[in-house]
Write a protein that holds these residues in place. Structure first.
Motif, short mmCIF file in Angstrom:
data_model
loop_
_atom_site.label_atom_id
_atom_site.label_comp_id
_atom_site.label_asym_id
_atom_site.label_seq_id
_atom_site.Cartn_x
_atom_site.Cartn_y
_atom_site.Cartn_z
N LEU A 1 20.06 30.40 -30.34
CA LEU A 1 20.15 31.63 -31.21
C LEU A 1 21.22 32.43 -31.19
CD1 LEU A 1 16.23 32.46 -30.71
CD2 LEU A 1 17.09 31.14 -32.13
N PRO A 2 21.47 33.04 -31.99
CA PRO A 2 22.50 34.28 -31.96
C PRO A 2 22.29 35.41 -30.99
CG PRO A 2 22.29 33.74 -34.37
CD PRO A 2 21.07 33.09 -33.55
N ARG A 3 23.32 36.19 -30.72
CA ARG A 3 22.81 36.96 -29.79
C ARG A 3 21.87 38.19 -29.89
NH1 ARG A 3 27.69 40.64 -26.99
NH2 ARG A 3 26.29 41.73 -25.20
N PHE A 4 22.08 38.82 -31.41
CA PHE A 4 20.99 39.81 -31.47
C PHE A 4 19.59 39.40 -31.90
CE2 PHE A 4 18.79 42.88 -34.61
CZ PHE A 4 18.71 44.06 -33.65
N ARG A 5 18.65 39.69 -31.25
CA ARG A 5 17.37 38.97 -31.37
C ARG A 5 16.09 39.93 -31.47
NH1 ARG A 5 19.94 35.18 -27.82
NH2 ARG A 5 18.70 36.01 -25.85
N PHE A 6 16.23 41.09 -31.79
CA PHE A 6 14.82 42.01 -31.98
C PHE A 6 14.68 42.37 -33.49
CE2 PHE A 6 16.69 43.05 -27.79
CZ PHE A 6 15.75 43.04 -26.94
N PHE A 7 13.32 41.78 -33.78
CA PHE A 7 12.91 41.60 -34.84
C PHE A 7 11.70 41.86 -35.28
CE2 PHE A 7 16.69 38.56 -34.86
CZ PHE A 7 17.58 39.31 -35.50
N ARG A 8 11.11 42.28 -36.43
CA ARG A 8 9.62 42.56 -36.89
C ARG A 8 9.00 41.53 -37.42
NH1 ARG A 8 9.04 47.40 -41.00
NH2 ARG A 8 8.74 48.55 -39.00
N GLU A 9 9.85 40.58 -37.97
CA GLU A 9 9.19 39.33 -38.65
C GLU A 9 10.10 38.35 -39.09
OE1 GLU A 9 7.96 39.45 -43.19
OE2 GLU A 9 6.90 40.91 -41.84
N LEU A 10 9.79 37.14 -39.23
CA LEU A 10 10.84 36.05 -39.77
C LEU A 10 10.26 35.59 -40.87
CD1 LEU A 10 11.43 33.97 -36.39
CD2 LEU A 10 12.74 36.16 -37.41
N ALA A 11 11.19 35.06 -41.93
CA ALA A 11 10.79 34.35 -42.88
C ALA A 11 11.50 32.99 -43.07
CB ALA A 11 10.89 35.26 -44.28
N PHE A 12 11.18 31.96 -43.69
CA PHE A 12 11.74 30.59 -43.36
C PHE A 12 11.87 30.17 -44.77
CE2 PHE A 12 9.96 31.29 -39.34
CZ PHE A 12 10.95 30.84 -38.39
N ALA A 13 12.83 29.41 -45.20
CA ALA A 13 13.12 28.53 -46.21
C ALA A 13 14.56 27.80 -46.04
CB ALA A 13 13.30 29.55 -47.66
N ASP A 14 14.52 26.80 -46.83
CA ASP A 14 15.74 25.92 -46.74
C ASP A 14 16.57 26.52 -47.72
OD1 ASP A 14 17.55 23.80 -46.86
OD2 ASP A 14 16.43 22.52 -47.43
N VAL A 15 17.52 27.34 -47.68
CA VAL A 15 18.39 28.36 -48.64
C VAL A 15 19.46 27.49 -48.89
CG1 VAL A 15 17.25 30.43 -47.70
CG2 VAL A 15 19.45 29.43 -46.75
N ASP A 16 19.90 26.31 -48.12
CA ASP A 16 21.02 25.69 -48.56
C ASP A 16 20.79 24.18 -49.02
OD1 ASP A 16 20.42 24.89 -46.12
OD2 ASP A 16 22.64 25.28 -44.94
N GLN A 17 19.56 24.25 -49.02
CA GLN A 17 19.11 22.68 -49.41
C GLN A 17 19.81 21.52 -48.47
OE1 GLN A 17 19.86 23.02 -53.77
NE2 GLN A 17 17.47 22.90 -53.87
N ASP A 18 19.66 21.58 -47.20
CA ASP A 18 20.09 20.69 -46.48
C ASP A 18 18.89 19.83 -45.93
OD1 ASP A 18 19.33 22.22 -44.44
OD2 ASP A 18 21.20 22.40 -43.30
N GLY A 19 17.57 20.35 -46.07
CA GLY A 19 16.62 19.58 -45.51
C GLY A 19 16.06 20.26 -44.31
N PHE A 20 16.35 21.45 -44.01
CA PHE A 20 16.08 22.04 -42.54
C PHE A 20 15.89 23.58 -42.89
CE2 PHE A 20 18.42 18.19 -41.16
CZ PHE A 20 17.43 17.57 -40.35
N LEU A 21 15.11 24.15 -42.21
CA LEU A 21 14.77 25.47 -42.40
C LEU A 21 15.68 26.42 -41.84
CD1 LEU A 21 10.71 25.43 -41.81
CD2 LEU A 21 12.04 25.59 -44.05
N ASP A 22 15.96 27.50 -42.88
CA ASP A 22 16.79 28.47 -42.25
C ASP A 22 15.83 29.77 -42.24
OD1 ASP A 22 19.40 26.98 -42.71
OD2 ASP A 22 18.56 27.04 -44.72
#
Length: 429
Positions: A389-410
């Motif tokens: 994971l990148p360094r900054f990791r304090f979040f309220r929620e996450l949303a997922f989608a394959d935004v670059d269409q490589d078959g894996f979730l971003d």
């Protein structure tokens, strides 16, 4: 979540399947069709997987305080776009269109949104009229009263209200909505709930959830009294999956304080409370739950995250997160795992991030995101937080989608602090 969410975001998986069954089916297709046949999205080198922060490249400057975010299909292409709900102000909703797998560009959402003065409490996005574009269901507070408004999408990211299609009144205290097909007719229905739902006389009411059934083309009918049992107050969240193995969606109700509950679907959308017979008694302060087939036995298990657990129900000191193992037919038993973080936690997300067909776990805690990767064997995990994971990791929620269409979730990681929300692309390099 559904097994197909291991590759695609859950809002695009209308029916629940099991991880093991999906992988087997894909492998069979490969064998039948030879080298040119469809292949499962399995990474060549799962060990190389990392999330990379591309916020500066993908998302224009952020000045608002976001409260909720969803990926959706706003226009007619196949790319996943992004919508963000901000704190009440001039622009409560912002739409960002995916620009060909390279960036998001903010677009106008139409006059209805621009002229909106009343506060939006929350929203969900789903294709309610099955025209290929995702619509919006808003929960709003107008003159002190709560209602839901449906906004339809012209498939160009322009949202509008139809005459006679809302607003629909809701009880005070309802502040969340989830779109899911509960009656198995192919249309997305709307499930509303809240932690402190009040009735007409401002007293706690046993119909803590409201169910609007989609009758087609986005026309909604309130069938709460017919389909839902009475429930105690305190609903924090809900997780939808086939828990008893009959092929239809059931509901795991997450309670802020008290006993979580299990509602079993009779096959056409009528639910019966099976908590007493199917669930272990655990008193905790639950926040969220998600599902996957962790032990690969063909049924869906649960991961439950909590701010705290009553000490009489803890398996070890500091336990705040645990699994519920499905032993068959939707009967659950508590399974503790010392790999899980011993911190107050408020969101859990299950996905196959590294492409090895095992469910991975992202947990939002009081000290940031924890990332546990699924390994070989049943209930096997390794802590990959620092490596993946990148360094900054304090979040309220996450949303997922394959935004670059490589078959894996971003993912889009939402921070309540202006300018701190992030776009993380899933990379294998």
């Amino acid at each position: 979540m559904k097994a197909c969410k291991l590759i695609y975001h859950k809002t695009h998986c209308p029916n629940p399947f099991l991880i093991k069954a999906l992988v087997r089916a894909l492998l069979v297709l490969v064998l039948l069709n030879g080298c040119g046949g469809p292949k499962p999205h399995v990474a060549d080198n799962p060990a190389s997987q990392r999330f990379r922060d591309v916020t500066g490249e993908w998302l224009s400057s952020q000045s608002s305080s976001p409260r909720q975010a969803k990926f959706l299909r706003a226009d007619q292409d196949e790319l996943q776009d992004l919508i963000i709900l901000n704190e009440a102000g001039k622009l409560q909703l912002q739409l960002f269109i995916n620009q060909g797998k390279t960036s998001f560009l903010q677009e106008d959402m139409g006059n209805w949104i621009e002229n909106l003065k009343d506060p939006i409490l929350s929203f969900t996005a789903a294709d309610l009229n099955r025209d290929g574009g995702d619509d919006l269901a808003l929960i709003m507070q107008v003159s002190g009263k709560v209602s839901t408004q449906i906004l339809f999408n012209n498939k160009k990211g322009y949202f509008y209200a139809k005459d006679g299609e809302g607003p629909y009144p809701l009880k005070t205290g309802i502040d969340k909505v989830i779109a899911v097909d509960l009656d198995q007719d192919g249309d997305r229905d709307l499930f509303y709930f809240g932690k402190n739902v009040l009735g007409a006389n401002e007293k706690l009411d046993d119909h803590q959830a409201r169910l609007l059934i989609n009758k087609g083309a986005g026309k909604l009918e309130d069938l709460t009294a017919l389909l839902m049992p009475g429930l105690p107050a305190g609903i924090q969240d809900a997780s939808f999956a086939d828990y008893d193995g009959d092929g239809v969606v059931d509901i795991f109700m997450v309670y802020g304080k008290g006993q979580n509950r299990l509602l079993i679907n009779n096959g056409v959308g009528k639910f019966t409370d099976r908590t007493a017979s199917h669930m272990p008694r655990i008193i905790d302060d639950s926040e969220h739950a998600d599902w996957a087939d962790f032990d690969e036995d063909g049924d869906n298990d649960l991961l439950v995250v909590n701010r705290s657990i009553n000490k009489h129900y803890r398996a070890y000191p500091g336990e705040t997160t645990y699994f519920l193992e499905n032993t068959g037919g939707g009967n659950f038993k508590k399974r503790s795992h010392k790999m899980l973080p011993r911190l107050p936690s408020y969101k859990a997300y299950l996905l196959d991030a590294n492409g090895n067909t095992k469910p991975d776990v992202l947990i939002l805690t009081s000290k940031g995101v924890y990332y546990l990767q699924g390994r070989g064997g049943r209930w096997g995990f390794s802590d990959e937080t620092e490596r993946r994971l990148p360094r900054f990791r304090f979040f309220r929620e996450l949303a997922f989608a394959d935004v670059d269409q490589d078959g894996f979730l971003d993912l889009f990681a939402l921070s309540p602090t202006p300018g701190r929300s992030r776009i993380w692309l899933n990379r294998f390099d």
